[in-house]
Every structure is written in structure tokens, then in C-alpha cells.
Design a protein around this motif. Structure first.
Motif, mmCIF file in Angstrom:
data_model
loop_
_atom_site.group_PDB
_atom_site.id
_atom_site.type_symbol
_atom_site.label_atom_id
_atom_site.label_comp_id
_atom_site.label_asym_id
_atom_site.label_seq_id
_atom_site.Cartn_x
_atom_site.Cartn_y
_atom_site.Cartn_z
ATOM 1 N N THR A 15 37.423 41.777 30.168
ATOM 2 C CA THR A 15 36.782 42.512 29.072
ATOM 3 C C THR A 15 37.261 43.967 29.053
ATOM 4 O O THR A 15 37.799 44.479 30.032
ATOM 5 N N PHE A 16 37.029 44.604 27.922
ATOM 6 C CA PHE A 16 37.384 46.016 27.795
ATOM 7 C C PHE A 16 36.653 46.845 28.850
ATOM 8 O O PHE A 16 37.248 47.721 29.491
ATOM 9 N N GLU A 17 35.375 46.568 29.051
ATOM 10 C CA GLU A 17 34.578 47.333 30.017
ATOM 11 C C GLU A 17 35.095 47.132 31.441
ATOM 12 O O GLU A 17 35.173 48.086 32.228
ATOM 13 N N GLU A 18 35.479 45.908 31.769
ATOM 14 C CA GLU A 18 36.037 45.634 33.095
ATOM 15 C C GLU A 18 37.369 46.350 33.280
ATOM 16 O O GLU A 18 37.650 46.911 34.349
ATOM 17 N N ALA A 19 38.180 46.345 32.245
ATOM 18 C CA ALA A 19 39.469 47.024 32.322
ATOM 19 C C ALA A 19 39.292 48.523 32.530
ATOM 20 O O ALA A 19 40.013 49.147 33.325
ATOM 21 N N LYS A 21 36.830 50.017 33.950
ATOM 22 C CA LYS A 21 36.334 50.239 35.312
ATOM 23 C C LYS A 21 37.492 50.207 36.314
ATOM 24 O O LYS A 21 37.596 51.064 37.197
ATOM 25 N N VAL A 22 38.384 49.225 36.159
ATOM 26 C CA VAL A 22 39.556 49.142 37.039
ATOM 27 C C VAL A 22 40.446 50.370 36.844
ATOM 28 O O VAL A 22 40.951 50.947 37.815
ATOM 29 N N ARG A 23 40.630 50.759 35.608
ATOM 30 C CA ARG A 23 41.476 51.923 35.318
ATOM 31 C C ARG A 23 40.942 53.172 36.009
ATOM 32 O O ARG A 23 41.694 53.975 36.548
ATOM 33 N N LYS A 24 39.627 53.312 35.981
ATOM 34 C CA LYS A 24 39.001 54.495 36.577
ATOM 35 C C LYS A 24 39.050 54.463 38.098
ATOM 36 O O LYS A 24 39.272 55.500 38.744
ATOM 37 N N GLU A 25 38.875 53.284 38.683
ATOM 38 C CA GLU A 25 38.712 53.190 40.137
ATOM 39 C C GLU A 25 39.980 52.791 40.875
ATOM 40 O O GLU A 25 40.152 53.132 42.049
ATOM 41 N N ARG A 26 40.894 52.060 40.227
ATOM 42 C CA ARG A 26 42.016 51.475 40.960
ATOM 43 C C ARG A 26 43.385 51.966 40.511
ATOM 44 O O ARG A 26 44.386 51.674 41.181
#
Length: 488
Positions: A15-19, A21-26
Motif C-alpha cells: 500500500t501507499f502507506e506501507e511504502a 513507512k519503508v521510505r522513511k525508516e529504511r
């Protein structure tokens, strides 16, 4: 929005929200997004991109000027699929057919003695290698480029890239010198008769029609730099035929020819950075350097060369190429079978579908339509470019040519995105909108893009009057009944 028969697949991935989150953290925090409300793209077709909801956008930025033939072009996809089923990779210490077939086709597109190719993976790699070639062949070290140039982001290239926004605070650019940029819109010299573009700047000019007196003044700046800041001999000079990240800057008509001449007097090799301008994007010529009537010693290329596949190249003469035999030189993935199959298909598509001709016809039409917007809106200071490499310079007012502040540009960019077109952003102040679409766009696409941009400029004008902090405003009405604000 122009119609299309293509229907995107139903998206079922992250999902956009999951993406986000990954972008911010990983992912590295240096990654930026263009929009206040970012978009996640999941499919592309031709000049169109689709987000996870299936919404369609006209891609006028082409992955930073990279998708030349159109997203997922069927012939390029077929070439990649066929090669994937036979041979993915083997080192070039062995012989595989694809690299030999490809470099023949590629070097046949270049004039003169530019017949030896080094295949690499990115524009930065290509310019790194070009710098090494120039230094080895000449036995000299110093190299010059222009202010506002962008030649890559590697530590080796930090000095060549003369844009503050791209440079880190560490020792860089040893032996590299940056000359004044020959900018006829914001520089000290030049005006309405100086550049090779369907649209000239509105800045007043003392040059007679068809002549450019500013040219010699900018060439003199290069000569002055060579005489005062460089040793008696130098290794090379790097010039983009049109500056990309610097703001789609165009030089006076004969500037590149003059700069090459004075640099060669110092023993320099002349390097044409075609990463953004090559492969027919200029419309009138296949290579940007041809528009200047010059013959470089080395040509670097990337982006459109692979239509989005990691592929780049350096092409030079046999005499210059010999210098790399002094030591081992190797690139693990450069020239791998997959990349060469894609690159070969890209050249075929550009020729078969007459994309160079389309770039000239549609690019010229689009620029002339944007010229009408420039004459209508005070905020639109300049339209420039050639073929399908176009810049829109946003200003506070045409008299001062001061760059429009970042928040205002962001608002305009956000609105154009919400209305269905994707634009780039460039220039030292980030105030230049970049139009560099896949070269398959149509007249209907151009009309849609102009309509969207006009609506965004109308909204900006209504939302925020010009000069509001410094002077009273005088309201006028344009030919199309749009409220504008000018100095009294």
C-alpha cells in the motif's frame, strides 16, 4: 485529458502507506519527493503513468529525461524478454554477441572518428571515465566546466557540477575550474537575438537580428579563466549542449564553438555531455553538439540511451581510447547482454517511429504555445529549449527576472500534478519547470499540458498578487479576462 485505449492492471502490491513507512525508516534520508502529497506509480504505458488507484498522469518529465521511447515500449520489452531467456550476464572478458552488435549500431550514429565505445551503467560513471580519459591522453590535469552545469553526483564529479544545491562541504574539484555560464536570460550579456530556440527571451538586446555580440563576451570569460586560473595546458572542457539541472540554460549560438576553440589552444580535449540532450531529443539533430556545429573528442551519454534501463556510454576516437591500455580497466556490468539488447532496441524504435522528427514538430509547437502563456502571465519570465527539452522560468516579475520563491513554485507544481501532468524542477533556485517527456507525445498531449499549466497560473495569480509587500498593485485584465497584477 486525451483518451487512451490502454487499461492498467489492477494493483495488488504494497500500500501507499506501507511504502511511505519503508521510505522513511529504511531508505536513505537524502531521497526527496517532488510533491507535498507524493504519488506512488505502479505502471507505465507510452507517455502515461498510473498510480496504485489507477489514476492516469501525463508524464512530462520522463523519469528525469530518461524514458525516450515511452514507458514499457513493446519492442524494447520484447528485446529484453528474449535476451533474458538466453543469457543474462557474462563478463566481457568473454565474447558475447550483443555488445558487439550494439556498439556497431551506436557508433554508426556518431560522426567522424568517434568510433570507440565504453559501455557503463550511469551518466556519472560515463563522465568519471571521460575525465580519466582526458587526463591520461593529454598528460594534463586541469579541467573546466561552466557554472550551473550538472555532470553527476559522484565525489569525483563534485567540482564539475557547479551548482551549490548539489555540492557537499568537503574537499572537491581539485584541478577543476568553472567559467561564467553563458546565460542570455540572467547573465550579464545577451538578449532577444542570441539563442538557437523557437522562442527567444523577451530581454532587450543590442545585437542585430541574426547576430549575437554576447557570444564573444562569454567566450572571453572562458579565455580569461584559462589564462588566470589554469596552467599552460589543460586536460579538457565539459559542456552540456543545453544545461539540464541548471535550468534548461541555452547559450548564445556560437558560444560552444568559441569555447572549444580557446580550450583546444590550451591542449584540451572537448567533452560533450549528451546525457540529457542525445538520441534525437533536440529534434533538429540526433546529438546536441551537432546543433552547435562542433566536433567533440569525447561524448558521454546515458538516460534516454536505455529508455529507463541502467545503461550509459562513453564514445571517443581510437587514438584517445588507447590510453586506457596503460593499466587494467574493467566494468563488471557495463555492456552486459541485457543492457545491450535494450539499447539496440531503443535506437531501432527512435528510427522506426521517427521520434526525433516528432520531438522537433511537437516540441516546437509546445514551445510556441507556451510562449503565448509567457506573454499572458507576469509570473512566466522565459520559455526556452529545443525539441522536447523545454524550460519554463518562473519569476516574481519580468523586469527584475528574480526567481519565483520556492513555496510559490511548489504550489504551481502541486496543482499541475493534481490536474494530471508531471513536470520537473530545475535551476539554482528551483524555479524552472522542466518539460522533457517521452518523445512519443502527441499534439493533443501538448494542448492538454498547456491548458493545465494555464489553469495553474490563473489560480496562482488569483491566490497571490505580485509585489504585494513592496508596492501598491494595479489590476489589469489580459486578453483572456484573467486578473493579473503589475507595478503601477
Amino acid at each position: 485529458m486525451p483518451p487512451t485505449d490502454f487499461k492498467p492492471d489492477k494493483y495488488t502490491g504494497i500500500t501507499f502507506e506501507e511504502a511511505m513507512k519503508v521510505r522513511k525508516e529504511r531508505l536513505t534520508p537524502s531521497l526527496m519527493t517532488y510533491y507535498q502529497k507524493p504519488i506512488m506509480f505502479v505502471q507505465g504505458h507510452g507517455q502515461w503513468l498510473y498510480d496504485e488507484r489507477g489514476r492516469r498522469y501525463l508524464d512530462l518529465f520522463a523519469g528525469i529525461n530518461t524514458v525516450s521511447c515511452g514507458h514499457c515500449h513493446p519492442k524494447v520489452v520484447a528485446a529484453l524478454e528474449k535476451q533474458m531467456k538466453t543469457l543474462w550476464h557474462t563478463s566481457n572478458i568473454y565474447i558475447h554477441p550483443k555488445i558487439h552488435e550494439y556498439v556497431t549500431k551506436l557508433t554508426d550514429k556518431l560522426p567522424g572518428d568517434l568510433k570507440v565505445a565504453y559501455i557503463v551503467n550511469s551518466g556519472s560513471e560515463a563522465n568519471d571515465l571521460a575525465m580519466l580519459l582526458a587526463r591520461l591522453h593529454t598528460g594534463s590535469f586541469d579541467i573546466i566546466s561552466l557554472r550551473s552545469a550538472y555532470h553527476g553526483g559522484s565525489p569525483y564529479l563534485q567540482g564539475l557540477t557547479a551548482l551549490q544545491t548539489w555540492n557537499y562541504s568537503f574537499a572537491r574539484g581539485f584541478g577543476i575550474h568553472n567559467s561564467m555560464n553563458a546565460d542570455v536570460f540572467r547573465g550579464p550579456y545577451g538578449g532577444a537575438h542570441c539563442r538557437d530556440s523557437p522562442v527567444q527571451t523577451i530581454r532587450s538586446c543590442d545585437c542585430p537580428s541574426g547576430q549575437c555580440q554576447a557570444n564573444d563576451k562569454y567566450v572571453h570569460q572562458v579565455e580569461d579563466l584559462l589564462n588566470h586560473s589554469c596552467p599552460k595546458s589543460i586536460a579538457g572542457i565539459f559542456i552540456e549542449p543545453i544545461q539540464g539541472a541548471g535550468g534548461i540554460n541555452q547559450y548564445p549560438k556560437d558560444f560552444v564553438k568559441g569555447a572549444y576553440t580557446v580550450a583546444r589552444k590550451k591542449g584540451a580535449l572537448c567533452i560533450a555531455d549528451e546525457v540529457q540532450t542525445g538520441f534525437g531529443r533536440m529534434g533538429s539533430h540526433y546529438w546536441g553538439f551537432e546543433t552547435h556545429g562542433v566536433m567533440p573528442d569525447i561524448v558521454t551519454m546515458a538516460k534516454g540511451i536505455g529508455n529507463g534501463f541502467p545503461l550509459a556510454a562513453v564514445v571517443t576516437t581510437p587514438a584517445i581510447a588507447k590510453c586506457l591500455t596503460e593499466a587494467l580497466h574493467f566494468n563488471t556490468f557495463g555492456g552486459n547482454p541485457l543492457a545491450c539488447a535494450v539499447g539496440s532496441a531503443v535506437i531501432d524504435v527512435i528510427e522506426e517511429e521517427k521520434l526525433q522528427e516528432n520531438a522537433e514538430v511537437i516540441g516546437t509547437y509546445l514551445m510556441k504555445e507556451l510562449e503565448k502563456l509567457r506573454d499572458e502571465f507576469e509570473v512566466l519570465g522565459d520559455v526556452r529549449g529545443k525539441g522536447l527539452m523545454i524550460g519554463i522560468d518562473l519569476v516574481t516579475d519580468k523586469e527584475s527576472r528574480s526567481p519565483l520563491p520556492g513555496p510559490d513554485v511548489t504550489e504551481i507544481l502541486e496543482e499541475t500534478k493534481d490536474m494530471g501532468i508531471l513536470l520537473g524542477r530545475a535551476g539554482l533556485s528551483g524555479n524552472v519547470l522542466r518539460i522533457k517527456p517521452p518523445m512519443c507525445i502527441t499534439k493533443a498531449d501538448a494542448d492538454f499540458a498547456v491548458d493545465v499549466m494555464r489553469r495553474a497560473l490563473v489560480n496562482h495569480t488569483k491566490r497571490k498578487p505580485f509585489y504585494q509587500q513592496n508596492a501598491p498593485n494595479k489590476r489589469i485584465v489580459t486578453k483572456r479576462k484573467v486578473d493579473m497584477y503589475v507595478k503601477p
